[in-house]
Write a protein that holds these residues in place. Sequence first.
Motif, short mmCIF file in Angstrom:
data_model
loop_
_atom_site.label_atom_id
_atom_site.label_comp_id
_atom_site.label_asym_id
_atom_site.label_seq_id
_atom_site.Cartn_x
_atom_site.Cartn_y
_atom_site.Cartn_z
N GLU B 173 39.84 53.23 49.06
CA GLU B 173 39.13 53.02 50.33
C GLU B 173 39.25 51.56 50.77
N MET B 174 39.07 50.63 49.79
CA MET B 174 39.13 49.22 50.14
C MET B 174 40.53 48.82 50.57
N LEU B 175 41.54 49.48 50.00
CA LEU B 175 42.92 49.17 50.38
C LEU B 175 43.28 49.78 51.74
N GLY B 176 42.38 50.61 52.25
CA GLY B 176 42.65 51.22 53.55
C GLY B 176 43.60 52.40 53.48
N ILE B 177 43.73 53.03 52.29
CA ILE B 177 44.60 54.20 52.18
C ILE B 177 43.80 55.44 52.51
N ASN B 178 44.44 56.36 53.20
CA ASN B 178 43.79 57.60 53.59
C ASN B 178 43.94 58.64 52.48
N VAL B 179 42.86 58.85 51.71
CA VAL B 179 42.92 59.79 50.59
C VAL B 179 41.98 60.96 50.84
N GLU B 180 42.53 62.18 50.75
CA GLU B 180 41.70 63.39 50.82
C GLU B 180 41.26 63.74 49.40
N HIS B 181 39.97 63.82 49.19
CA HIS B 181 39.48 64.11 47.84
C HIS B 181 39.24 65.59 47.68
N VAL B 182 40.00 66.20 46.76
CA VAL B 182 39.78 67.60 46.44
C VAL B 182 38.83 67.65 45.25
N GLY B 259 43.50 43.12 55.06
CA GLY B 259 42.19 43.73 55.26
C GLY B 259 41.41 43.98 54.00
N CYS B 260 42.03 43.77 52.83
CA CYS B 260 41.31 43.98 51.58
C CYS B 260 40.89 42.63 51.03
N GLU B 261 39.65 42.48 50.66
CA GLU B 261 39.17 41.18 50.21
C GLU B 261 38.63 41.21 48.80
N THR B 262 38.91 40.18 48.03
CA THR B 262 38.41 40.13 46.66
C THR B 262 37.14 39.30 46.58
#
Lengths: 675, 361
Positions: B173-182, B259-262
Amino acid sequence: MDLFLDALPALSSAFSQILQPHVLAYLFIGVVMGLCVGVFPGLGGIAGLSLLLPFMFGMEPILGLALMIGMVAVVPTSDTFASVLMGIPGSSASQATVLDGFPMAKRGQAARALSAAFASSLFGGLVGAMFLTLFILVARPVVLLFKSPELLMVSVFGLSMVGILAGRIALKGVVAAGLGLLVGTIGEGPFNGELRMSSYDLPYLTDGLKLVIVGLGIFAIPEIVALLRKDKAISEKPNLGSGWSDGIKDWWANKWLSARCSIIGVVVGVIPGLGGSVVDWIAYGHAVQSAKDKSGFGSGDVRGVIGPESSNNAKEGGGLVPTLLFGIPGSGSMAIFIGALALLGSGIDVGPSLLENNLDFTYSIVWLLALANVVATVLCIGLSTPISKLTNIRFVLLAPFIFMIISFAAFQSGQDLMDLVALFAIGFLGILMRRFDWSRPAFLIGFVLSNPVENYSNNATQIAGVKFRQGMETGLSYVMSPIVLILLVITVLSIVVGLRQAKNIMAEGEVPSGGKRAPLMFLLTVIAFIGFALYDAASIPDYAAVDRVFPMFVAVVSMVSAAVLLIQMMLQPETSTLFADRETAEEAAENTYGLWSTLAWFAALLVLTSLVGFVIALALFLFSFLKVRAGLSVIGAAMYTAAGIAFICFMAWSLNRDFPAGLLQGVVDLPWPLT
Amino acid sequence: MKTKKSWASVLVASVFAFGSSLSAQAADLSGKTVEWVIPFSETGGSAKWANFFAPLLSEELPGNPAVVVKFMPGAGSTKGANWFQEQSDGDGTLIFGSSGSTQFPYLLGDPRVRYEYKDWNPVMASGTGGVAYLNAEAGTKFDGSANNLKDMTFIYGNQGATRLDLVPALAWEMLGINVEHVMGIKGRGDGRKMFESGEATIDYQTSSGYLSGSAEMVESGKAVPMMTWGSLDESGNIVRDPTFPDMPTFKEVCEKTDGCETSGEAWDAWKAFFVAGFPSQKLAFLPAGTSQEIIDMYVKAFDAIKARPDFAEISAKRIGKYPMFTGAGAESALASAITVPDPAKQYVTGWLKDEFGVELK
């Protein structure tokens, strides 16, 4: 192809490892230990394997394996004793065996049923091993073909077995299966963890009910109570000789059925995620569908024993494929098996590399399992004649001890007093379903398949959604794979054939019809429960809609079927089979005791346990039951009681288990086993 | 010789089983039975962990008591932990093993939690790591940052929003990847099978799961490793996982991704839950109110296990090559595992509600 070239040397290396005297000796010890646990219903392999675990550390891998496999292999063989002799499914592997095996025992053919079962088990185990020897080489891509839509279809196919087990009124079977599915949804929903028909105030239900409790409750308690009320021995006729050679002849006459069911066992066992808990039902369904004369099924047709027993040992072999190649345990005992493999410290990890680097090791496992089957069968056949004499003893002397063992077994699933309450409640439901001729197998199949059907349908819908967004073709090829289509055809065929035949198959014997009132009351209670389930599902909020869909769907279908039943009941005369009731005049006349007074004994054990803990309650229960109900002398009752208590304490001590505690234990500290 | 010995042990086992006091030396626990309660079933990773340590512990504790592992599964381990909270047998015959799945509900304020970690006495802690990987197609687009992955849709087999899978889910989510969780996957093994059959396109495994199952997919080109969660150094910084020194950590990937911050609340929240779930995943506790003497005895015993010449070898195979902490080390592991700043907690509960609709109340 390289794999096939490697196979022969690996196979011979495996055999040279197995066929050493000390390996065989360990295997033998494993089988004997497994037999000691496995003949008691409900305890099964998990308890046995965890008994072995502490000794695995640092053991030579092949010896540890032999010990463990001996233990795993004997369970689907030895559980047959309880299924055939007492009508109690000894483990999930032999639920279907009860349907025909127990009526055979009642007719005095216990030894025949047992030896037919053991011959089938042996054969199934060997066929399974041979099939696996080749199949394991190509199994990996085959297993990967089974994605969510395929797994869903397999579950639905399992559910279609309800068709053949539905009994004389198909709709009653549908509602029974619906009830099973709904009871299976109790607890946390799989997606959002929304609670269904439970609350955090009653934490027990949030985990859902366990198969061992539902299986024992729905089959064992009604049988125990029914037999007790008649006050006779299980066998209604004197034993017809030892009968064991007849059983083997029976098996030989049906060897092709046995072979087909063995293949069914391996193949279904290979499919990960179903755990093989429906294999025996599918095999039973196949035995019925392929038989010419179906009229004897349910009242003691030996083919109804041969089918499931051929499949359930073959299944253990099939279950090795997902366990060893993917690290996905096919069943509870397989999961412990993986854990123990790691403890052995052989440096061998389950997973994809096993085939390429350790093919000989894999073959050792497969053939140790087959060999263990042989040893187990020989031992069980040897035991079957003496053990089947149990069916000639007055049941009132056996019943309290059987009840003691299944209560202990049920308690092991959650170590909670609520386990016993649940056992009693499901048992009561079982009694009523038996009385009004509602299919208990249908209920159990529904319960077992509830979670898989819900999970796989959710997963398949969700993934299909993503695939369809990528393109129509991607989506279609995902949901409409050849396997899905084939399974769909088989399922439809099985339902049609099943419903057409179901009328002839009295899965639980013939039941007379009587007055309208009682059957109607039961139906109304069922409708009330379905209504509650529907209301409960509907009240799950929108953000957790996924947890709502499945119970809602099942509840609506069950509700409609139940409503149709209700209308039919209003229209039909009271002699209709709709109003089947075992308590009507003719059958009830055989009963010496009433239902409620018999149940009260068990309720008393439950209440006493909650007050003073299991062991004290059990002592009081055993003594007074044997004194009052069985009419033993004070000394006789005391001796039986002492023997029973000593036995259960030994069992608990050797398996390192505790007993349910009551209020008393909360106040005073008592030494084990009274804790 | 070895064969003979284990042969005898089985015979003894089948006759006497547990609880028998074979040796009765003059020491604290001789003749006693130590129960190691695991709030999971016989089949999980915690069972593996406790079964590994139990015989070693028996050898090292004074008096060589029998150490038996007892399973008390239920409500995702909260049942067993609630039970342990009420125990007061501080005589050293009871220990409890918790895992990441016990820590997460505690941190998230799950209504079923009635236990308090701060009451318990940690004596040992051990950890693991985790690896996330992509399918081959996405692997070609992965350049050490997630920038080129943002226009893809991934599918992931998830065991449950509030389980350990929270760590990978939040990372993606933080990396901005679109993941569908099954949802509703039974174990990470099932997740891996979904990935291998092509249903899932992104996956994560704990270190041991990765080594035994996924590394081969990487070799054959079916999977491309994306990142590890990293491991903690002495001062609590995330560094590369010693088991996978060639793989970048999530921290490195995040730094390179737009867009990802540490830093900030998302990062703090992720790190807090990572620390609770991985580097101090499994802890062994003595009950509240145990005397210091008994705690020291256990710490000493675990120290002795750690000091065994063959420990590195036997533990690597069964529980992975991760550090084991005892005594003060275990206490600081616990402290870092359960100290999550309130903003981080709120961030995660808010995110769980938005993303998965999960409300813990």
